[in-house]
Design a protein around this motif. Structure first.
Motif, PDB file in Angstrom:
ATOM      1  N   THR A 676       0.631  -1.303   0.370  1.00 46.59           N
ATOM      2  CA  THR A 676      -0.002  -0.183  -0.060  1.00 46.59           C
ATOM      3  C   THR A 676       0.695   1.056  -0.556  1.00 46.59           C
ATOM      4  O   THR A 676       0.196   2.685  -0.064  1.00 46.59           O
ATOM      5  N   ASP A 677       1.955   1.163   0.738  1.00 46.89           N
ATOM      6  CA  ASP A 677       3.263   2.029   0.206  1.00 46.89           C
ATOM      7  C   ASP A 677       3.766   1.999  -1.132  1.00 46.89           C
ATOM      8  O   ASP A 677       4.998   3.270  -1.541  1.00 46.89           O
ATOM      9  N   GLY A 711      -0.473   3.448  -7.543  1.00 47.84           N
ATOM     10  CA  GLY A 711      -0.499   2.919  -6.277  1.00 47.84           C
ATOM     11  C   GLY A 711      -0.848   1.218  -6.286  1.00 47.84           C
ATOM     12  O   GLY A 711      -1.306   1.163  -7.586  1.00 47.84           O
ATOM     13  N   LYS A 712      -1.415   0.596  -5.146  1.00 42.34           N
ATOM     14  CA  LYS A 712      -1.327  -1.302  -5.226  1.00 42.34           C
ATOM     15  C   LYS A 712      -1.906  -0.915  -3.519  1.00 42.34           C
ATOM     16  O   LYS A 712      -2.007  -0.080  -2.808  1.00 42.34           O
ATOM     17  N   THR A 717      -3.949  -5.045  -5.993  1.00 45.40           N
ATOM     18  CA  THR A 717      -4.845  -3.784  -7.689  1.00 45.40           C
ATOM     19  C   THR A 717      -4.139  -2.373  -7.762  1.00 45.40           C
ATOM     20  O   THR A 717      -4.192  -1.772  -6.737  1.00 45.40           O
ATOM     21  N   LEU A 718      -4.253  -2.390  -9.306  1.00 52.08           N
ATOM     22  CA  LEU A 718      -3.404  -0.563  -9.497  1.00 52.08           C
ATOM     23  C   LEU A 718      -4.771  -0.248  -8.558  1.00 52.08           C
ATOM     24  O   LEU A 718      -5.956   0.243  -9.078  1.00 52.08           O
ATOM     25  N   SER A 719      -3.649   1.721  -8.064  1.00 45.79           N
ATOM     26  CA  SER A 719      -4.928   2.679  -7.628  1.00 45.79           C
ATOM     27  C   SER A 719      -3.883   3.872  -8.674  1.00 45.79           C
ATOM     28  O   SER A 719      -3.198   4.034  -8.648  1.00 45.79           O
ATOM     29  N   SER A 720      -4.928   3.810  -9.491  1.00 42.91           N
ATOM     30  CA  SER A 720      -4.418   5.057 -10.419  1.00 42.91           C
ATOM     31  C   SER A 720      -5.891   6.230 -10.908  1.00 42.91           C
ATOM     32  O   SER A 720      -6.920   5.470 -10.986  1.00 42.91           O
TER      33      SER A 720
END
Length: 750
Positions: A676-677, A711-712, A717-720
């Protein structure tokens, strides 16, 4: 790109107009002209039937020119030869309008080896090199050499050489009983590729005795690494054409004082180029326009003793003399790599002095010489031969549900003896200090990343490799069932919250002593694995993206990490996954050499960057591995050099669904044990930016949903803020289809 599209439209218009003509009153086109029979020339091969309503199309309107020789006639006594050639496109239409200024011909004669020497091509046509007259073989231009050139208007062209074969000032002594070779090269301003059509013939006519030939290496062997070997400005593609100039009588005048005498003979040049960094004297030549080419630091991507990588004896139909590498021994051939031997002054091992090449056979001839000194024996790689006695197998994987501790059974076979090793035998090859044998357990097979969404694994926040697989060491503590099948349970469980399937792969290295003073030597044994179900009803294999045989085209046996990981890209992926970087090795010597900024070791990004020559990585023992400047020997845009096609026949190099593939971590953040970071690159942008490194390319990706600061979440999972839309333009059949844009599969003549 624009030239290519224009040609397609030109060809489409021509085909449409031809089709309209056919519909009205077209007849079947005439058979192409039969080859002539000169006073001493062989019968011509005859052209193919012309297309229905036969007509020609302009030569500059096509994507590729197919050249074939219809006939070559040599008058009695070696007069000026006359050659008829045919040009067609891929549909069989003749190509008209080829300017004489764009055509060149080579012509050479083959002589048998003398006194242990190799057989030799010698060109009739020569030129000056660095003020040395007739030093270098060359082509005869159809427009400037004084010959006669005619466009026959039907796709065939006739050229008569400028002079008799007996009149070329530095050519061979003409012998009508010897094999001759004609070659063609075409250089249009549009750089349309044309094959060289090497054509072997006897001026007296008749069939060539294959035993008298010199066919040693073919294009397939070269192109396994080089994709479509092309040199001298997109005009020379065929190894059989290359030797018409690159033969023992041709030198580079600029390097004539070097130890190799400026030789650009094919066997000298190719061996020295590939042996580059190992040569005592290096190898340099000066090419067109005074451009220097220094091959002294070239690293061949496999063991140089693998002579059969190029000399493929199994293909006796195409290369009947491939066996020459071990049956024809002489100073010129052997000295190309063994360039530190002073043959005339006792520099050969044993202090032998050589006055000619007949002495070589006394020791090295097979089968008459000394078996221990046969060329095939001394070039043998002992480790590769010994590794044939080992084969890894994962027999079963049990207890693999989320939260369970996987239990794996393995065995190591000796295929040559038909036995199974006791891997825990104290005197065996797996119990030495440097030996290794372990199973890597990785998940999930739809995208290996070793996710741990509920943080159930004992991962360190500040040390160790991020998101490495679970490992099971089989050197100790495994149970033998009595048949040398060993079973052991992992110390860590499959994380809770994981679904799908995983894979367990056996890797490692046995060690043996060859008794040659080197002590224990480790062997490269191909890793082997088995998929297992976590929550799936049946195990699902990992998707196939590349094929190890394609890696081995260049690498022979791809072995890394001290021969622990060998010949298995899935094994590589267990560690080289999208969640991993080299952060745990960014210290010491590597940090000094390459800096402290971590790099992704995600296989899809790392391998592209290595082959594109733009990455430095930190490895075992904090050792630096600087791949900046690496030059890939093939066409970097030929994705099928590595990639396979899926079950639908679609190349695995096309853009992927960005929600189905993990993004690539480039910064593991303060805590390596969580995602997560992390800072990541979205999946397609991660791959494409590996080669397309410009700011313009990066901005294009960002404008179309790519993210280089993504991020993830804990599931990877992609955080975008973006959403990659690469498939819209670059998918199969789209306006900028990846395969089309990269020219995948193009420029191939063989």
């Amino acid at each position: 790109m624009y030239r290519s599209i224009t040609r397609k439209w030109q060809l489409a218009a021509l085909l449409l107009s031809s089709a309209l003509l056919f519909a009205c009153s077209g007849d079947t086109g005439p058979t192409g002209p039969a080859g002539g029979q000169g006073t001493a020339g062989p019968p011509g091969q005859g052209g193919p039937p012309g297309p229905s309503g036969s007509s020609t199309v302009p030569v500059d309107s096509v994507e590729k020119i197919n050249v074939s020789i219809v006939s070559i006639d040599v008058p009695d006594g070696g007069g000026a030869p006359t050659v008829v050639m045919r040009l067609t496109n891929d549909l069989g239409f003749g190509l008209s309008g080829l300017p004489a200024s764009t055509v060149g011909f080579t012509l050479a004669q083959l002589s048998a080896g003398q006194n242990g020497g190799s057989s030799e091509w010698q060109s009739y046509i020569t030129r000056e090199s660095n003020n040395i007259p007739n030093a270098q073989a060359t082509t005869e231009s159809a427009s400037t050499a004084g010959g006669t050139y005619e466009d026959n208007g039907d796709g065939t062209y006739t050229y008569t050489f400028s002079q008799a074969l007996t009149a070329y000032p530095a050519g061979p002594t003409y012998d009508e009983t010897k094999i001759h070779r004609l070659g063609v090269e075409i250089r249009l301003p549009e750089n349309i590729p044309a094959n060289n059509a090497p054509y072997d013939f006897l001026p007296t006519g008749g069939d060539i005795n294959p035993d008298n030939h010199r066919l040693i290496v073919n294009n397939a062997a070269c192109n396994a690494c080089h994709d479509n070997l092309e040199v001298h400005g997109e005009a020379r593609f065929d190894v059989e054409y290359c030797v018409t100039c690159h033969n023992p009588y041709s030198i580079d005048g600029d390097t004539a004082t070097e130890p190799w005498g400026g030789s650009v003979d094919m066997k000298v040049m190719i061996h020295k180029i590939h042996y580059g960094i190992n040569l005592a004297n290096g190898y340099r030549v000066v090419g067109f326009g005074g451009r220097p080419h220094d091959f002294s630091n070239i690293v061949f991507p496999q063991d140089v003793r693998n002579c059969t990588t190029c000399h493929r004896e199994s293909n006796t139909a195409e290369v009947p003399q491939a066996i020459n590498w071990r049956t024809v021994q002489n100073r010129a051939a052997c000295g190309t790599c063994h360039d530190d031997i002073d043959w005339a002054n006792g520099g050969h091992p044993g202090g032998y002095v050589f006055t000619d090449d007949t002495q070589c056979a006394l020791c090295h001839d097979e089968p008459q010489g000394v078996p221990a000194l046969w060329v095939s024996t001394v070039h043998q790689i002992p480790e590769a031969e010994a590794a044939k006695a080992f084969k890894y197998e994962v027999i079963s994987v049990a207890n693999t549900a989320p939260g369970e501790f996987p239990t794996v059974s393995i065995r190591v076979l000796n295929p040559e003896a038909g036995t199974v090793y006791d891997v825990q035998d104290p005197a065996g090859p797996f119990q030495t200090a440097g030996a290794r044998l372990r199973v890597d357990v990785s998940w999930t097979t739809n995208e290996l990343g070793n996710l741990d969404p509920n943080d159930t694994l004992a991962r360190s926040a500040t040390s160790g490799a991020p998101f490495a697989p679970i490992t099971i060491d089989f050197k100790t503590g495994a149970t033998n069932d009595g048949s040398n099948v060993f079973t052991k349970t992992a110390a860590q469980a499959i994380p809770t919250g994981i679904t799908g399937s995983g894979i367990a792969i056996l890797e490692g290295r046995p060690e043996i002593d060859f008794g040659d003073g080197r002590g224990l030597v480790h062997l490269a044994v191909v890793g082997s694995g088995k998929s297992f179900a976590i929550t799936d009803a049946t195990p699902q294999d990992r998707r196939k993206v590349v094929n190890i045989t394609k890696c081995n085209d260049c690498h022979k046996t791809l072995a890394l990490h001290g021969d622990n990981r060998v010949g298995n890209t899935e094994l590589c992926s267990t560690c080289h996954n999208p969640n991993a970087t080299d952060v745990n090795r960014r210290a010491g010597d590597c940090a000094t050499a390459l800096g402290t900024v971590e790099e992704s070791i995600d296989l899809k990004r790392m391998v592209h960057r290595i082959h594109a020559g733009n990455v430095g990585l930190c490895g075992f023992g904090n050792s630096p591995h600087d791949y900046n400047g690496v030059v890939y020997p093939g066409r970097l845009n030929n994705c099928e050099g590595c990639h396979v096609k899926d079950e639908d026949g679609v190349g695995t190099y096309y853009p992927v669904d960005p929600t189905a593939v993990l993004a690539t971590t480039i910064n593991t953040g303060a805590d390596r044990s969580i995602l997560t970071d992390d800072v990541a690159i979205s999946p397609n942008s991660s791959v494409c930016s590996s080669c397309h490194t410009s700011d313009l390319a990066k901005n294009h990706m960002i404008q179309n949903g790519g993210d280089f600061m993504a991020g993830k979440d804990e599931n990877g999972t992609l955080s975008s803020s973006g959403n990659e839309t690469c498939q819209l333009c670059h998918g199969l059949g789209a306006t900028a289809d990846v395969g089309e844009m990269h020219g995948v599969g193009s420029f191939r003549f063989n």
